[in-house]
Design an enzyme around this catalytic site. Structure first.
Site, mmCIF file in Angstrom:
data_model
loop_
_atom_site.group_PDB
_atom_site.id
_atom_site.type_symbol
_atom_site.label_atom_id
_atom_site.label_comp_id
_atom_site.label_asym_id
_atom_site.label_seq_id
_atom_site.Cartn_x
_atom_site.Cartn_y
_atom_site.Cartn_z
ATOM 1 N N HIS A 1 0.804 -1.233 0.000
ATOM 2 C CA HIS A 1 0.000 0.000 0.000
ATOM 3 C C HIS A 1 0.825 1.265 0.000
ATOM 4 C CE1 HIS A 1 -3.451 -2.550 1.885
ATOM 5 N NE2 HIS A 1 -3.359 -2.718 0.589
ATOM 6 N N SER B 1 -6.842 -7.305 10.319
ATOM 7 C CA SER B 1 -8.246 -7.721 10.452
ATOM 8 C C SER B 1 -8.674 -8.534 9.232
ATOM 9 C CB SER B 1 -9.136 -6.475 10.606
ATOM 10 O OG SER B 1 -8.934 -5.618 9.488
HETATM 11 C C1 BV8 Z 1 -8.467 -2.063 -5.151
HETATM 12 C C2 BV8 Z 1 -3.052 2.985 2.538
HETATM 13 C C3 BV8 Z 1 -9.677 -1.914 -7.137
HETATM 14 C C4 BV8 Z 1 -3.763 4.290 2.772
HETATM 15 C C5 BV8 Z 1 -4.803 1.297 2.667
HETATM 16 C C6 BV8 Z 1 -13.215 -6.989 -2.983
HETATM 17 C C7 BV8 Z 1 -14.178 -7.195 -2.007
HETATM 18 C C8 BV8 Z 1 -14.582 -6.138 -1.176
HETATM 19 C C9 BV8 Z 1 -14.020 -4.861 -1.329
HETATM 20 C C10 BV8 Z 1 -13.076 -4.690 -2.300
HETATM 21 C C11 BV8 Z 1 -12.670 -5.729 -3.116
HETATM 22 N N1 BV8 Z 1 -11.721 -5.247 -3.964
HETATM 23 C C12 BV8 Z 1 -11.534 -3.933 -3.729
HETATM 24 C C13 BV8 Z 1 -12.341 -3.556 -2.707
HETATM 25 C C14 BV8 Z 1 -12.429 -2.222 -2.141
HETATM 26 C C15 BV8 Z 1 -11.341 -1.964 -1.107
HETATM 27 C C16 BV8 Z 1 -11.560 -2.767 0.134
HETATM 28 O O1 BV8 Z 1 -10.889 -3.766 0.340
HETATM 29 N N2 BV8 Z 1 -12.471 -2.317 0.976
HETATM 30 C C17 BV8 Z 1 -12.666 -2.989 2.241
HETATM 31 C C18 BV8 Z 1 -12.963 -1.937 3.308
HETATM 32 C C19 BV8 Z 1 -13.777 -3.992 2.107
HETATM 33 N N3 BV8 Z 1 -10.032 -2.218 -1.629
HETATM 34 C C20 BV8 Z 1 -9.427 -1.271 -2.363
HETATM 35 O O2 BV8 Z 1 -9.974 -0.236 -2.672
HETATM 36 C C21 BV8 Z 1 -8.025 -1.577 -2.853
HETATM 37 N N4 BV8 Z 1 -7.954 -1.257 -4.243
HETATM 38 O O3 BV8 Z 1 -8.790 -3.198 -4.967
HETATM 39 O O4 BV8 Z 1 -8.638 -1.420 -6.332
HETATM 40 C C22 BV8 Z 1 -9.313 -1.546 -8.505
HETATM 41 C C23 BV8 Z 1 -9.132 -2.550 -9.417
HETATM 42 C C24 BV8 Z 1 -8.828 -2.214 -10.703
HETATM 43 C C25 BV8 Z 1 -8.689 -0.856 -11.056
HETATM 44 C C26 BV8 Z 1 -8.862 0.147 -10.107
HETATM 45 C C27 BV8 Z 1 -9.167 -0.192 -8.826
HETATM 46 C C28 BV8 Z 1 -6.997 -0.679 -2.145
HETATM 47 C C29 BV8 Z 1 -6.910 -1.052 -0.706
HETATM 48 C C30 BV8 Z 1 -5.747 -0.269 -0.062
HETATM 49 C C31 BV8 Z 1 -6.296 0.867 0.755
HETATM 50 N N5 BV8 Z 1 -5.199 1.553 1.444
HETATM 51 N N6 BV8 Z 1 -3.746 1.908 3.224
HETATM 52 C C32 BV8 Z 1 -3.530 4.812 4.152
HETATM 53 O O5 BV8 Z 1 -2.972 4.098 5.015
HETATM 54 O O6 BV8 Z 1 -3.903 5.987 4.379
HETATM 55 S S1 BV8 Z 1 -5.615 0.111 3.539
HETATM 56 C C33 BV8 Z 1 -5.377 0.477 5.186
HETATM 57 O O7 BV8 Z 1 -6.417 -0.134 5.894
HETATM 58 C C34 BV8 Z 1 -4.142 -0.134 5.740
HETATM 59 O O8 BV8 Z 1 -3.064 -0.109 4.867
HETATM 60 C C35 BV8 Z 1 -4.566 -1.541 6.045
HETATM 61 O O9 BV8 Z 1 -4.370 -2.370 4.949
HETATM 62 C C36 BV8 Z 1 -6.045 -1.391 6.213
HETATM 63 C C37 BV8 Z 1 -6.376 -1.633 7.641
HETATM 64 O O10 BV8 Z 1 -6.314 -3.006 7.769
HETATM 65 P P1 BV8 Z 1 -5.388 -3.674 8.883
HETATM 66 O O11 BV8 Z 1 -3.975 -3.428 8.553
HETATM 67 O O12 BV8 Z 1 -5.855 -5.067 8.993
HETATM 68 O O13 BV8 Z 1 -5.678 -2.871 10.196
HETATM 69 P P2 BV8 Z 1 -7.001 -2.895 11.040
HETATM 70 O O14 BV8 Z 1 -7.006 -1.662 11.861
HETATM 71 O O15 BV8 Z 1 -8.154 -3.210 10.148
HETATM 72 O O16 BV8 Z 1 -6.837 -4.173 11.992
HETATM 73 C C38 BV8 Z 1 -5.802 -4.190 12.945
HETATM 74 C C39 BV8 Z 1 -5.720 -5.632 13.423
HETATM 75 O O17 BV8 Z 1 -4.615 -5.741 14.313
HETATM 76 C C40 BV8 Z 1 -6.948 -6.085 14.186
HETATM 77 O O18 BV8 Z 1 -7.280 -7.398 13.789
HETATM 78 C C41 BV8 Z 1 -6.492 -6.068 15.657
HETATM 79 O O19 BV8 Z 1 -7.123 -7.073 16.422
HETATM 80 C C42 BV8 Z 1 -5.034 -6.383 15.498
HETATM 81 N N7 BV8 Z 1 -4.148 -5.862 16.534
HETATM 82 C C43 BV8 Z 1 -4.226 -4.663 17.174
HETATM 83 N N8 BV8 Z 1 -3.176 -4.529 18.016
HETATM 84 C C44 BV8 Z 1 -2.423 -5.666 17.886
HETATM 85 C C45 BV8 Z 1 -3.042 -6.512 16.951
HETATM 86 N N9 BV8 Z 1 -2.548 -7.713 16.606
HETATM 87 C C46 BV8 Z 1 -1.402 -8.105 17.206
HETATM 88 N N10 BV8 Z 1 -0.744 -7.349 18.108
HETATM 89 C C47 BV8 Z 1 -1.225 -6.137 18.478
HETATM 90 N N11 BV8 Z 1 -0.555 -5.401 19.390
#
Ligand code: BV8
Length: 247
Positions: free
Chosen positions: A122, A191
């Site tokens: 990313h 997540s």
């Molecule tokens: C794309 C950079 C299409 C920006 C980020 C298919 C199905 C459904 C939806 C989609 C799909 N395909 C595309 C989509 C849409 C979308 C998407 O996935 N939406 C989600 C919400 C459903 N995806 C996209 O738009 C992607 N692009 O597919 O393009 C396309 C195709 C062709 C042509 C044009 C376009 C782009 C996705 C990238 C987005 N950018 N980051 C920025 O940071 O500002 S994503 C961003 O959020 C982060 O990088 C990270 O990836 C994400 C958050 O996720 P996590 O890292 O998992 O963090 P989170 O807070 O969710 O969870 C934390 C976890 O840690 C928890 O489980 C917690 O329990 C745990 N934890 C906490 N503390 C600890 C711990 N574990 C261990 N130890 C600890 N101490």
């Protein structure tokens, strides 16, 4: 309570020809960087990150989105890699070219912990490029609003992949290749919701890989994973110690 890998899993990890690791925001939580799912603090508490991390949000209000990234950059600048990041760097030194680290994080903490075999899906929050053509740019922490590109005049934006934007092709293809051929896939602090990153663990499962999940909570992956429940900063150093203990 120290979380230990069962001997059978330890053997698979030790004998693996390829180990792929996927990290998410959770591995940086212990470095003081809020995860996407945690409530944001202060001024940003009322915003959902997924609403801000989009090209539409930037076009609608470039100054607001820019200030959010400046706030996050300041957090990242103050943060240091934690024991979880260091443990993965140690694992890489132990496994060498059998190891690849795929990260969703944009904070650069893996590289600062010494990891070299990193695939940043990313992008990198510390880099800028212009919105219209992606010309590399260099803003300063003092910039209250996005500077204009000297080449084309369009506004600077952070060098990260926003929701709705494609991932860097080469990086994604290599991450898919490693996920499809991994004997062990270690999912840490994610997540497992954001696509296409979340699909990589399933690629590994299709290859009969051993899926190990390090997380504080359940995720959609947990049902198919060997769960090491705990904080990455505690579980990962223990896992590397175990590898060295009897290995
Ligand atoms: C794309 C950079 C299409 C920006 C980020 C298919 C199905 C459904 C939806 C989609 C799909 N395909 C595309 C989509 C849409 C979308 C998407 O996935 N939406 C989600 C919400 C459903 N995806 C996209 O738009 C992607 N692009 O597919 O393009 C396309 C195709 C062709 C042509 C044009 C376009 C782009 C996705 C990238 C987005 N950018 N980051 C920025 O940071 O500002 S994503 C961003 O959020 C982060 O990088 C990270 O990836 C994400 C958050 O996720 P996590 O890292 O998992 O963090 P989170 O807070 O969710 O969870 C934390 C976890 O840690 C928890 O489980 C917690 O329990 C745990 N934890 C906490 N503390 C600890 C711990 N574990 C261990 N130890 C600890 N101490």
């Amino acid at each position: 309570m120290s979380v230990r890998l069962p001997d059978s899993a330890l053997e698979r990890l030790r004998n693996a020809k390829r180990v792929a690791v996927m990290t998410g925001a959770g591995i940086s939580a212990e470095s003081g960087i809020p995860t996407f799912r945690d409530a944001q603090t202060g001024l940003w508490a009322k915003y959902d990150p997924a609403d801000l991390a989009t090209p539409e949000a930037f076009q609608r209000d470039p100054k607001l989105v820019w200030r959010w990234y400046q706030w996050r950059r300041e957090l990242v600048g103050r943060a240091a890699p934690n024991a979880g990041h260091s443990a993965l760097a140690a694992l890489e030194r132990r496994l060498g070219d059998r190891f690849r680290l795929i990260t969703q994080n944009v904070d650069g903490l893996h590289a600062r912990a010494g990891s070299e075999r990193v695939l940043p899906l990313h992008g990198d929050i510390t880099r800028d490029k212009c919105f219209d053509h992606g010309h590399p740019m260099q803003s300063s922490p003092e910039d209250e609003q996005p500077p204009a590109c000297p080449e084309c005049g369009s506004l600077a934006r952070p060098g990260v992949v926003w929701f709705g934007e494609s991932l860097p092709e080469e990086t994604l293809l290599e991450a898919i290749e490693w996920s499809r051929t991994a004997d062990v896939f270690l999912s840490v602090g994610t997540s497992s919701v954001v696509q296409p990153a979340a699909s990589l663990a399933h690629e590994a499962l299709r290859n009969q890989a051993l899926l190990i999940e390090v997380n504080l909570a359940d995720t959609p992956l947990s049902g198919q994973a060997l769960i090491l429940r705990g904080a990455a900063g505690e579980v990962l150093p223990r896992l590397v110690e175990q590898l060295d203990e009897d290995g």
